[in-house]
Scaffold this motif. Sequence first.
Motif, PDB file in Angstrom:
ATOM      1  N   MET A   1       8.120  -8.270 -10.730  1.00 34.08           N
ATOM      2  CA  MET A   1       7.438  -7.152 -10.097  1.00 34.08           C
ATOM      3  C   MET A   1       6.402  -6.548 -11.051  1.00 34.08           C
ATOM      4  SD  MET A   1      10.304  -5.307  -7.647  1.00 34.08           S
ATOM      5  CE  MET A   1      10.968  -4.332  -8.921  1.00 34.08           C
ATOM      6  N   ARG A   2       6.752  -6.447 -12.319  1.00 32.82           N
ATOM      7  CA  ARG A   2       5.791  -5.880 -13.274  1.00 32.82           C
ATOM      8  C   ARG A   2       4.521  -6.728 -13.365  1.00 32.82           C
ATOM      9  NH1 ARG A   2       7.576  -1.555 -16.091  1.00 32.82           N
ATOM     10  NH2 ARG A   2       9.803  -1.371 -16.404  1.00 32.82           N
ATOM     11  N   ALA A   3       4.685  -8.031 -13.334  1.00 27.67           N
ATOM     12  CA  ALA A   3       3.525  -8.918 -13.405  1.00 27.67           C
ATOM     13  C   ALA A   3       2.594  -8.698 -12.220  1.00 27.67           C
ATOM     14  CB  ALA A   3       3.972 -10.376 -13.461  1.00 27.67           C
ATOM     15  N   ALA A   4       3.145  -8.239 -11.117  1.00 25.51           N
ATOM     16  CA  ALA A   4       2.342  -7.947  -9.926  1.00 25.51           C
ATOM     17  C   ALA A   4       1.803  -6.519  -9.938  1.00 25.51           C
ATOM     18  CB  ALA A   4       3.173  -8.177  -8.674  1.00 25.51           C
ATOM     19  N   GLY A   5       2.102  -5.753 -10.994  1.00 24.14           N
ATOM     20  CA  GLY A   5       1.588  -4.391 -11.107  1.00 24.14           C
ATOM     21  C   GLY A   5       2.494  -3.323 -10.522  1.00 24.14           C
ATOM     22  N   ILE A   6       3.703  -3.685 -10.151  1.00 21.23           N
ATOM     23  CA  ILE A   6       4.637  -2.707  -9.590  1.00 21.23           C
ATOM     24  C   ILE A   6       5.392  -2.050 -10.736  1.00 21.23           C
ATOM     25  CG2 ILE A   6       6.663  -2.379  -8.118  1.00 21.23           C
ATOM     26  CD1 ILE A   6       5.608  -4.870  -6.534  1.00 21.23           C
ATOM     27  N   VAL A   7       5.330  -0.720 -10.812  1.00 18.28           N
ATOM     28  CA  VAL A   7       5.982   0.005 -11.900  1.00 18.28           C
ATOM     29  C   VAL A   7       7.092   0.927 -11.413  1.00 18.28           C
ATOM     30  CG1 VAL A   7       3.960  -0.133 -13.415  1.00 18.28           C
ATOM     31  CG2 VAL A   7       4.263   1.853 -11.917  1.00 18.28           C
ATOM     32  N   GLY A   8       7.290   1.007 -10.098  1.00 18.31           N
ATOM     33  CA  GLY A   8       8.337   1.871  -9.588  1.00 18.31           C
ATOM     34  C   GLY A   8       8.301   1.976  -8.081  1.00 18.31           C
ATOM     35  N   VAL A   9       9.040   2.969  -7.573  1.00 18.39           N
ATOM     36  CA  VAL A   9       9.095   3.225  -6.143  1.00 18.39           C
ATOM     37  C   VAL A   9       8.824   4.704  -5.893  1.00 18.39           C
ATOM     38  CG1 VAL A   9      10.749   1.359  -5.724  1.00 18.39           C
ATOM     39  CG2 VAL A   9      11.580   3.672  -6.102  1.00 18.39           C
ATOM     40  N   ALA A  10       8.472   5.022  -4.663  1.00 17.48           N
ATOM     41  CA  ALA A  10       8.170   6.406  -4.301  1.00 17.48           C
ATOM     42  C   ALA A  10       9.123   6.884  -3.226  1.00 17.48           C
ATOM     43  CB  ALA A  10       6.729   6.518  -3.808  1.00 17.48           C
ATOM     44  N   PHE A  11       9.636   8.089  -3.426  1.00 23.37           N
ATOM     45  CA  PHE A  11      10.437   8.773  -2.411  1.00 23.37           C
ATOM     46  C   PHE A  11       9.621   9.957  -1.926  1.00 23.37           C
ATOM     47  CE2 PHE A  11      15.083   7.850  -3.967  1.00 23.37           C
ATOM     48  CZ  PHE A  11      14.866   6.490  -3.869  1.00 23.37           C
ATOM     49  N   ASN A  12       9.528  10.126  -0.602  1.00 25.25           N
ATOM     50  CA  ASN A  12       8.785  11.228  -0.012  1.00 25.25           C
ATOM     51  C   ASN A  12       9.771  12.135   0.727  1.00 25.25           C
ATOM     52  OD1 ASN A  12       7.121  12.918   1.517  1.00 25.25           O
ATOM     53  ND2 ASN A  12       5.579  11.326   1.818  1.00 25.25           N
ATOM     54  N   LEU A  13      10.370  13.066   0.004  1.00 27.62           N
ATOM     55  CA  LEU A  13      11.393  13.926   0.574  1.00 27.62           C
ATOM     56  C   LEU A  13      10.865  14.835   1.685  1.00 27.62           C
ATOM     57  CD1 LEU A  13      12.682  12.820  -2.063  1.00 27.62           C
ATOM     58  CD2 LEU A  13      13.933  14.949  -2.183  1.00 27.62           C
ATOM     59  N   PRO A  14       9.651  15.390   1.591  1.00 23.24           N
ATOM     60  CA  PRO A  14       9.172  16.216   2.707  1.00 23.24           C
ATOM     61  C   PRO A  14       9.032  15.433   4.017  1.00 23.24           C
ATOM     62  CG  PRO A  14       7.896  16.691   0.754  1.00 23.24           C
ATOM     63  CD  PRO A  14       8.741  15.479   0.444  1.00 23.24           C
ATOM     64  N   PHE A  15       8.734  14.153   3.927  1.00 23.70           N
ATOM     65  CA  PHE A  15       8.535  13.340   5.128  1.00 23.70           C
ATOM     66  C   PHE A  15       9.864  12.902   5.739  1.00 23.70           C
ATOM     67  CE2 PHE A  15       7.588   9.388   7.409  1.00 23.70           C
ATOM     68  CZ  PHE A  15       6.581   9.824   8.252  1.00 23.70           C
ATOM     69  N   HIS A  16      10.757  12.382   4.910  1.00 18.30           N
ATOM     70  CA  HIS A  16      12.016  11.829   5.417  1.00 18.30           C
ATOM     71  C   HIS A  16      13.188  12.797   5.329  1.00 18.30           C
ATOM     72  CE1 HIS A  16      10.491   7.777   6.034  1.00 18.30           C
ATOM     73  NE2 HIS A  16       9.966   7.802   4.828  1.00 18.30           N
ATOM     74  N   LEU A  34      15.780  -1.104 -15.288  1.00 18.89           N
ATOM     75  CA  LEU A  34      14.509  -1.828 -15.445  1.00 18.89           C
ATOM     76  C   LEU A  34      13.423  -0.980 -16.110  1.00 18.89           C
ATOM     77  CD1 LEU A  34      14.417  -3.565 -11.942  1.00 18.89           C
ATOM     78  CD2 LEU A  34      14.901  -4.652 -14.160  1.00 18.89           C
ATOM     79  N   ASP A  35      13.738   0.259 -16.457  1.00 24.32           N
ATOM     80  CA  ASP A  35      12.782   1.197 -17.044  1.00 24.32           C
ATOM     81  C   ASP A  35      11.564   1.376 -16.138  1.00 24.32           C
ATOM     82  OD1 ASP A  35      11.931   3.037 -18.980  1.00 24.32           O
ATOM     83  OD2 ASP A  35      10.708   1.519 -19.990  1.00 24.32           O
ATOM     84  N   MET A  36      11.848   1.536 -14.848  1.00 22.26           N
ATOM     85  CA  MET A  36      10.796   1.742 -13.862  1.00 22.26           C
ATOM     86  C   MET A  36      10.769   3.207 -13.442  1.00 22.26           C
ATOM     87  SD  MET A  36      10.989  -1.792 -11.682  1.00 22.26           S
ATOM     88  CE  MET A  36       9.277  -1.841 -11.183  1.00 22.26           C
ATOM     89  N   ILE A  37       9.751   3.579 -12.712  1.00 19.49           N
ATOM     90  CA  ILE A  37       9.484   4.969 -12.356  1.00 19.49           C
ATOM     91  C   ILE A  37       9.944   5.261 -10.930  1.00 19.49           C
ATOM     92  CG2 ILE A  37       7.638   6.654 -11.911  1.00 19.49           C
ATOM     93  CD1 ILE A  37       5.994   5.185 -14.078  1.00 19.49           C
ATOM     94  N   LEU A  38      10.533   6.438 -10.760  1.00 18.70           N
ATOM     95  CA  LEU A  38      10.758   6.995  -9.434  1.00 18.70           C
ATOM     96  C   LEU A  38       9.713   8.079  -9.233  1.00 18.70           C
ATOM     97  CD1 LEU A  38      12.290   7.505  -6.783  1.00 18.70           C
ATOM     98  CD2 LEU A  38      13.765   9.093  -8.069  1.00 18.70           C
ATOM     99  N   GLY A 175       1.032   1.152 -17.286  1.00 17.86           N
ATOM    100  CA  GLY A 175       0.800  -0.116 -17.959  1.00 17.86           C
ATOM    101  C   GLY A 175      -0.589  -0.665 -17.780  1.00 17.86           C
ATOM    102  N   PHE A 176      -1.571   0.225 -17.610  1.00 21.50           N
ATOM    103  CA  PHE A 176      -2.949  -0.240 -17.485  1.00 21.50           C
ATOM    104  C   PHE A 176      -3.389  -0.866 -18.799  1.00 21.50           C
ATOM    105  CE2 PHE A 176      -3.817   3.566 -14.497  1.00 21.50           C
ATOM    106  CZ  PHE A 176      -3.270   2.893 -13.422  1.00 21.50           C
ATOM    107  N   GLY A 177      -4.122  -1.940 -18.714  1.00 19.41           N
ATOM    108  CA  GLY A 177      -4.670  -2.578 -19.902  1.00 19.41           C
ATOM    109  C   GLY A 177      -6.127  -2.230 -20.052  1.00 19.41           C
ATOM    110  N   GLY A 178      -6.825  -3.074 -20.718  1.00 20.57           N
ATOM    111  CA  GLY A 178      -8.267  -2.898 -20.844  1.00 20.57           C
ATOM    112  C   GLY A 178      -8.644  -2.143 -22.106  1.00 20.57           C
TER     113      GLY A 178
END
Length: 184
Positions: A1-16, A34-38, A175-178
């Motif tokens: 997932m990291r190689a594809a640029g995915i660093v975490g997931v999002a929860f939208n509490l006001p919506f759900h 996995l040291d990923m972001i919520l 994890g932006f490069g450049g």
Amino acid sequence: MRAAGIVGVAFNLPFHGVPYYLGAEALLARLAELDMILQLQVQNTDLLEFLPLIEKYPVRLLIDHCGRPDIAAGPRGEAFQALLTLGQTGRAAVKLSGHIKFSHTSYPFQDTWPFIQALVDAFTPDNCVWGSDWPFLRAPERVDYGPLLRLLEYLLPDAADRRKVLWHTPRRLFGFGGTDNMCA
């Protein structure tokens, strides 16, 4: 997932709603492993209701839209104070975005400024990122990217702080490069 640029997931509490996410313990544990972001979008007192769950797991947090605080409760409101406490843990960052989602005034959203200052103080520019909130879905009035960026210049007058918020912090979090030639 990291190689594809995915660093975490999002929860939208006001919506759900908070109850929708209360069964997500296995996911939070895995994100922490996995040291990923919520990324957590809350409003008003949602954070207070959800806090016991996120306190169980050392998942990195990114709070969206300044935590969408209750302007009427003020910066001393219980939910906003809980958010500021998260900022002092070192495991959370906050997006300085979405002013129109919680402000009771039009641009330049002056009633949000004390909240933003408190967030910058608690999280420091090293744990703040800026977001335009484009494409401005369900905005009650016209919002333009340029004035929002100029507002950041007013709220963060120090160029080094803006550089952190606009470049260094998101680069580290996502994890932006450049190269490091972004102007602030």
